[in-house]
Motif scaffolding. Structure first.
Motif, PDB file in Angstrom:
ATOM      1  N   VAL A 131       0.860  -1.189   0.000  1.00 40.40           N
ATOM      2  CA  VAL A 131       0.000   0.000   0.000  1.00 40.40           C
ATOM      3  C   VAL A 131       0.897   1.241   0.000  1.00 40.40           C
ATOM      4  CG1 VAL A 131      -2.064  -0.999   1.105  1.00 40.40           C
ATOM      5  CG2 VAL A 131      -0.250  -0.055   2.526  1.00 40.40           C
ATOM      6  N   GLN A 132       0.398   2.321  -0.616  1.00 39.65           N
ATOM      7  CA  GLN A 132       1.189   3.551  -0.710  1.00 39.65           C
ATOM      8  C   GLN A 132       0.295   4.759  -0.443  1.00 39.65           C
ATOM      9  OE1 GLN A 132       2.660   2.094  -4.680  1.00 39.65           O
ATOM     10  NE2 GLN A 132       4.413   3.386  -4.160  1.00 39.65           N
ATOM     11  N   ASN A 133       0.920   5.793   0.106  1.00 44.72           N
ATOM     12  CA  ASN A 133       0.210   7.061   0.323  1.00 44.72           C
ATOM     13  C   ASN A 133       1.088   8.230  -0.122  1.00 44.72           C
ATOM     14  OD1 ASN A 133      -1.229   5.253   2.530  1.00 44.72           O
ATOM     15  ND2 ASN A 133      -2.508   7.074   2.211  1.00 44.72           N
ATOM     16  N   LYS A 134       0.401   9.308  -0.526  1.00 45.25           N
ATOM     17  CA  LYS A 134       1.174  10.491  -0.938  1.00 45.25           C
ATOM     18  C   LYS A 134       1.822  11.161   0.259  1.00 45.25           C
ATOM     19  CE  LYS A 134      -0.882  11.651  -5.296  1.00 45.25           C
ATOM     20  NZ  LYS A 134      -2.080  12.126  -5.925  1.00 45.25           N
ATOM     21  N   THR A 135       1.049  11.256   1.333  1.00 44.40           N
ATOM     22  CA  THR A 135       1.578  11.929   2.517  1.00 44.40           C
ATOM     23  C   THR A 135       2.718  11.111   3.106  1.00 44.40           C
ATOM     24  OG1 THR A 135      -0.011  10.743   3.822  1.00 44.40           O
ATOM     25  CG2 THR A 135      -0.604  13.008   3.197  1.00 44.40           C
ATOM     26  N   MET A 136       3.581  11.801   3.823  1.00 35.13           N
ATOM     27  CA  MET A 136       4.662  11.062   4.474  1.00 35.13           C
ATOM     28  C   MET A 136       4.140  10.543   5.796  1.00 35.13           C
ATOM     29  SD  MET A 136       8.317  12.708   4.062  1.00 35.13           S
ATOM     30  CE  MET A 136       8.870  13.494   2.593  1.00 35.13           C
ATOM     31  N   ARG A 137       3.755   9.311   5.832  1.00 37.34           N
ATOM     32  CA  ARG A 137       3.253   8.765   7.088  1.00 37.34           C
ATOM     33  C   ARG A 137       3.966   7.454   7.399  1.00 37.34           C
ATOM     34  NH1 ARG A 137      -2.124   5.359   6.342  1.00 37.34           N
ATOM     35  NH2 ARG A 137      -1.454   4.972   8.461  1.00 37.34           N
ATOM     36  N   HIS A 138       3.974   7.122   8.666  1.00 38.06           N
ATOM     37  CA  HIS A 138       4.574   5.855   9.054  1.00 38.06           C
ATOM     38  C   HIS A 138       3.423   4.947   9.467  1.00 38.06           C
ATOM     39  CE1 HIS A 138       8.061   3.484  10.076  1.00 38.06           C
ATOM     40  NE2 HIS A 138       7.357   3.025  11.097  1.00 38.06           N
ATOM     41  N   TYR A 139       3.298   3.816   8.793  1.00 33.05           N
ATOM     42  CA  TYR A 139       2.165   2.929   9.098  1.00 33.05           C
ATOM     43  C   TYR A 139       2.350   2.331  10.492  1.00 33.05           C
ATOM     44  CZ  TYR A 139       1.421   3.495   4.109  1.00 33.05           C
ATOM     45  OH  TYR A 139       1.205   4.029   2.870  1.00 33.05           O
ATOM     46  N   ARG A 140       1.222   2.236  11.213  1.00 31.56           N
ATOM     47  CA  ARG A 140       1.281   1.722  12.588  1.00 31.56           C
ATOM     48  C   ARG A 140       1.488   0.198  12.561  1.00 31.56           C
ATOM     49  NH1 ARG A 140      -3.587   4.482  12.605  1.00 31.56           N
ATOM     50  NH2 ARG A 140      -4.612   2.435  12.670  1.00 31.56           N
ATOM     51  N   ASP A 141       1.938  -0.316  13.704  1.00 29.03           N
ATOM     52  CA  ASP A 141       2.176  -1.768  13.789  1.00 29.03           C
ATOM     53  C   ASP A 141       0.927  -2.567  13.469  1.00 29.03           C
ATOM     54  OD1 ASP A 141       4.746  -1.369  14.387  1.00 29.03           O
ATOM     55  OD2 ASP A 141       4.601  -1.881  16.532  1.00 29.03           O
ATOM     56  N   ASP A 142      -0.234  -2.040  13.960  1.00 29.80           N
ATOM     57  CA  ASP A 142      -1.451  -2.819  13.725  1.00 29.80           C
ATOM     58  C   ASP A 142      -1.835  -2.809  12.242  1.00 29.80           C
ATOM     59  OD1 ASP A 142      -2.187  -0.004  14.794  1.00 29.80           O
ATOM     60  OD2 ASP A 142      -3.926  -0.623  13.609  1.00 29.80           O
ATOM     61  N   GLU A 143      -1.399  -1.760  11.525  1.00 27.58           N
ATOM     62  CA  GLU A 143      -1.667  -1.740  10.086  1.00 27.58           C
ATOM     63  C   GLU A 143      -0.771  -2.747   9.358  1.00 27.58           C
ATOM     64  OE1 GLU A 143      -3.155   2.660   8.929  1.00 27.58           O
ATOM     65  OE2 GLU A 143      -1.178   2.581   9.873  1.00 27.58           O
ATOM     66  N   VAL A 144       0.474  -2.838   9.832  1.00 25.63           N
ATOM     67  CA  VAL A 144       1.382  -3.833   9.245  1.00 25.63           C
ATOM     68  C   VAL A 144       0.786  -5.223   9.442  1.00 25.63           C
ATOM     69  CG1 VAL A 144       3.723  -4.804   9.306  1.00 25.63           C
ATOM     70  CG2 VAL A 144       3.370  -2.356   9.773  1.00 25.63           C
ATOM     71  N   GLU A 145       0.349  -5.428  10.677  1.00 25.87           N
ATOM     72  CA  GLU A 145      -0.254  -6.723  11.038  1.00 25.87           C
ATOM     73  C   GLU A 145      -1.469  -7.013  10.150  1.00 25.87           C
ATOM     74  OE1 GLU A 145       0.806  -8.556  13.807  1.00 25.87           O
ATOM     75  OE2 GLU A 145      -0.792 -10.060  13.634  1.00 25.87           O
ATOM     76  N   ALA A 146      -2.289  -5.987   9.932  1.00 26.08           N
ATOM     77  CA  ALA A 146      -3.502  -6.172   9.129  1.00 26.08           C
ATOM     78  C   ALA A 146      -3.135  -6.533   7.689  1.00 26.08           C
ATOM     79  CB  ALA A 146      -4.335  -4.898   9.150  1.00 26.08           C
TER      80      ALA A 146
END
Ligand code: PEP
Ligand code: MG
Length: 756
Positions: free
Chosen positions: A133-148
């Motif tokens: 997955v990719q986003n334009k904004t500079m964000r750091h994906y949370r651990d639970d998102e990685v897990e998901a």
């Protein structure tokens, strides 16, 4: 907290619906990536699938140029996606373009997407693709998102593994999952087997991925973990049959892992994200396995395999399935692929469906290998990684000659092997025909071809191979495949079965020949020896533990009531040992007759000639026994001072060298001089060229593995013995042109078209 759990849960629910809808595979993938993107509030979601040519192909995308699907490609290790696939680890970047591996693919129309989260699509530790997955904004994906995203990737792995995407592949660009692979290990038993994979510990296919109630699922997990821990404790106490030969260390490792709080925490986390307990076990296991692939420490890798086994056991607990289901639906050409297995487990498979065995571990002396050899099944071992690369039902070839396996072979390779198998079968047919012919040389001299055996599974071979009897029954094999000393009744039963199966043909039982390389894990009392081959073994050991010998002799006497009993003693070094053994035998005979037991009609006692000391008192030896059997494996080892199990030296010295042939001749001559029958039962008897030499030296009875009888008989019936005797008269003391005896013998056979 609720939020973080509900995101993945909603997504998984949605995926479940998508999996059940009757959609075309591409449509299903397109919807999956769209739903993931929307659920994770990402502008892009893409799926890359690994092909057999190590290229990652874009299979679906939301957000990138749709025309790039099936066109955009990255090599394994190339770009961020290739790095994830190669390392089997997620990448979570807030500014992807800064990463050194970043590669721009123009065909995807990729704009500036700063943040990037990619996870490997894993199954049983193998990378099948990458989900991004990719986003334009500079964000750091949370651990639970990685897990998901990892959990979602697992669903996709199932789709790939079940062949759902097969229709999307183009010819020649198949998925990696179907890639042909070959492994090189060791040959444990010769022969070639073609067939289909049966995973001995089948990878349990978790079909129910999504839970309805996380708390209930965690409770189910806890209950199964509890039973698993209890069963391990129990095994540690009972030394379960399945673990026969395994080290206690493995069970201890199981116990440690079953209590590992990190493992349990990760399992619970996956359940709270919406997976069933079974799917959680698979996910956590797959993650760990993939990470482990890059570890080089053999100890850690070994422990990881233990962890795999444990996860499989936990899955069985959860699914309420016992090991008895394992062999339920066996293909008719099963090739068992196992990390390791016990001898008893192999015997559970129906013999007529087995075409081969592949082991990740094992040694030529493992119990399972001994049994497989007795059953005539090709075995290849030390095939590290075979279990995780194989899927149930995959085509596979076991080449037990070379110690190679070919998984999912290409058609031309398969055809070449099929021809090899047909050729062998045709040869077997010729040998079968030979069974009807008398066992005689071309000039009419009778030679008895007997077979070596040691287990009940050998017995059908007696008729199949057309053996004249059993020249060596290695009684220690029953001891070696058991987990405790076989009881007197079990010994008697086996001996009786052997004699029944022989239907009056002669059988020579050898008293237990343990020690040396033949170790019984349950036999306490053996000391660590510097030179086990020269140590406390065979008759030396049984004379020191007369209880063992007495029990066996009593069982043999009882089993052969009303029939002839032929008994021989292994590793005799001096004649006094024969006298001592005879005393024990006589005492047992007296004991049984006192209780009016049915005794053998005759009892013949023989000695094996394996230790060179006996060569210097051959006449006395011949007078002290009813027959002599040369154990050429050990005799060669001691005469030439060469360890029979040392592969580095195995080709160095020739069993047909002049000095050894002279030794063999002296023994045959001494037998003839004293009218004592002499036979030979080592490996030497089983090779046509050496069998020919033995017959030329005076041997009229030789015993070999059942598979050798056909080839040896084919040689025998073409052999003009008078000419061979003349050849030895000329060459044994002075080989022509100083040539090696093997070369001279080969030329002798070639000149006369004797098949060797
Ligand atoms: C031998 O030594 O030749 C023999 C037949 O015995 P084993 O191979 O069982 O040691
Ligand atoms: Mg021996």
């Amino acid at each position: 907290m609720r939020d973080t759990a509900s995101g993945p849960r909603v997504l998984l629910k949605r995926l479940r619906e998508l999996m059940q809808e009757p959609l075309e595979p591409q449509e299903r993938l397109d919807r999956i990536v769209r739903d993931i993107a929307s659920n994770m509030v990402a502008e892009v979601c893409s799926l890359y699938v690994l092909r057999a040519d190590s290229v990652l192909e874009l299979y679906a995308t939301e957000g990138l140029n749709p025309n790039a699907v099936h066109l955009a490609q990255l090599r394994l290790g190339q770009g961020l996606v290739g790095t994830i696939a190669a390392s089997a680890r997620p990448l979570n970047l807030s500014n992807a373009q800064e990463h050194p591996a970043f590669a721009y693919l123009p065909e995807t129309g990729e704009e500036i997407y700063n943040s990037f989260l990619g996870v490997p699509v894993l199954r049983a530790g193998r990378t099948l693709g990458v989900l991004v997955v990719q986003n334009k904004t500079m964000r750091h994906y949370r651990d639970d998102e990685v897990e998901a995203l990892e959990t979602t990737a697992m669903v996709i792995a199932e789709m790939i593994a079940t062949g759902d995407l097969a229709r999307l592949t183009r010819p020649g660009l198949e998925l990696d999952l179907r890639r042909p692979v070959s492994f090189t290990g060791l040959s444990f038993n010769e022969g070639v087997g073609l067939g289909h994979v049966v995973l001995h510990e089948p990878r349990i296919v978790v079909t129910n991925l999504f839970n309805e109630d996380s708390e209930e699922e965690v409770r189910r997990l806890q209950a199964s973990l509890g039973s698993l821990r209890l069963s391990i404790d129990d095994m540690l106490e009972r030394r379960e049959v399945a673990f026969e030969g395994e080290h206690r260390e493995v069970l201890e490792a199981y116990r440690m892992f079953a209590h590992d709080s990190g493992w349990v925490r990760r399992l619970e986390e996956a359940i709270r994200n919406g997976l069933t307990a079974e799917a959680a076990v698979e996910k956590v296991q797959s993650d760990m396995r993939a990470r482990m692939l890059h570890m080089t420490d053999p100890y850690l890798r070994e422990r990881m395999s233990d962890f795999d086994d444990l996860a499989n056991r936990l899955l069985r607990q959860l699914m309420g399935r016992g090991p008895e289901d394992v062999a339920a639906s066996l293909p008719k050409d099963a090739i068992i692929v196992a990390r390791s297995m016990g001898a008893a487990e192999l015997l559970d498979y129906p013999r007529d469906k087995l075409r081969g065995v592949v082991l990740e571990d094992g040694a030529a002396t493992s119990h399972v290998v001994i049994v497989a050899r007795a059953m005539g099944i090709p075995v290849a071992g030390q095939m590290k990684g075979a279990v995780s690369m194989a899927e149930n039902g995959d085509a596979i070839i076991v080449d037990g000659e070379e110690g190679i396996i070919h998984l999912r072979p290409q058609p031309d390779l398969e055809a070449a092997y099929a021809e090899k198998v047909r050729f062998r079968a045709r040869r077997q047919e010729v040998y079968r025909e030979l069974r009807k012919k008398p066992s005689m040389t071309k000039d009419g001299i009778q030679v008895d071809l007997l077979m070596n055996a040691g287990l009940a599974v050998d017995l059908p071979q007696l008729a199949e191979a057309g053996a004249a009897g059993i020249g060596l029954f290695r009684t220690e094999l029953q001891f070696m495949v058991a987990s405790t000393f076989p009881r007197a009744e079990a010994q008697e039963r086996l001996y009786r079965d052997v004699l029944d199966a022989a239907r009056g043909k002669p059988v020579t039982f050898r008293t237990i020949d343990i020690g040396g390389d033949k170790v019984l894990p349950y036999f306490k009392g053996a000391i660590q020896e510097e030179n086990p081959a020269l140590g406390w073994r065979a008759i030396r050991l049984t004379l020191d533990r007369p209880g063992l010998l007495r029990t066996q002799i009593r069982a043999l006497l009882k089993a052969s009531g009303g029939r002839e009993l032929k008994l021989m003693l292994p590793m005799v070094t001096e004649l006094g040992e024969i006298a001592q053994a005879r005393e024990i035998i006589d005492r047992e005979v007296r004991h049984l007759s006192r209780f009016a037991h049915h005794l053998p009609t005759s009892l013949k006692l023989g000695a094996m000639l394996e230790v060179p000391s006996l060569l210097f008192q051959l006449d006395e030896l011949m007078k002290a026994v009813d027959f002599v059997s040369v154990g050429s494996n050990d005799l060669f080892q001691f005469v030439m001072a060469v360890d029979r199990g040392n592969t580095q030296l195995s080709d160095r010295f020739d069993t047909l060298s002049t000095p050894f042939l002279r030794v063999l001749k002296q023994i045959a001559d001494a037998g003839a001089r004293n009218h004592t029958p002499v036979t030979l039962c080592g490996e030497l008897a089983g090779k046509p060229i050496s069998a020919m030499a033995l017959i030329g030296l005076g041997y009229r009875s030789i015993s070999m593995s059942p598979a050798s009888i056909g080839p040896v008989k084919a040689m025998l019936t073409e052999l003009p013995l008078d000419e061979l005797q003349a050849f030895f008269d000329d060459n044994l003391m002075a080989p022509a042109h100083g040539l090696p005896m093997r070369a001279l013998l080969q030329a002798f056979a070639d000149d006369r078209s004797i098949p060797l």
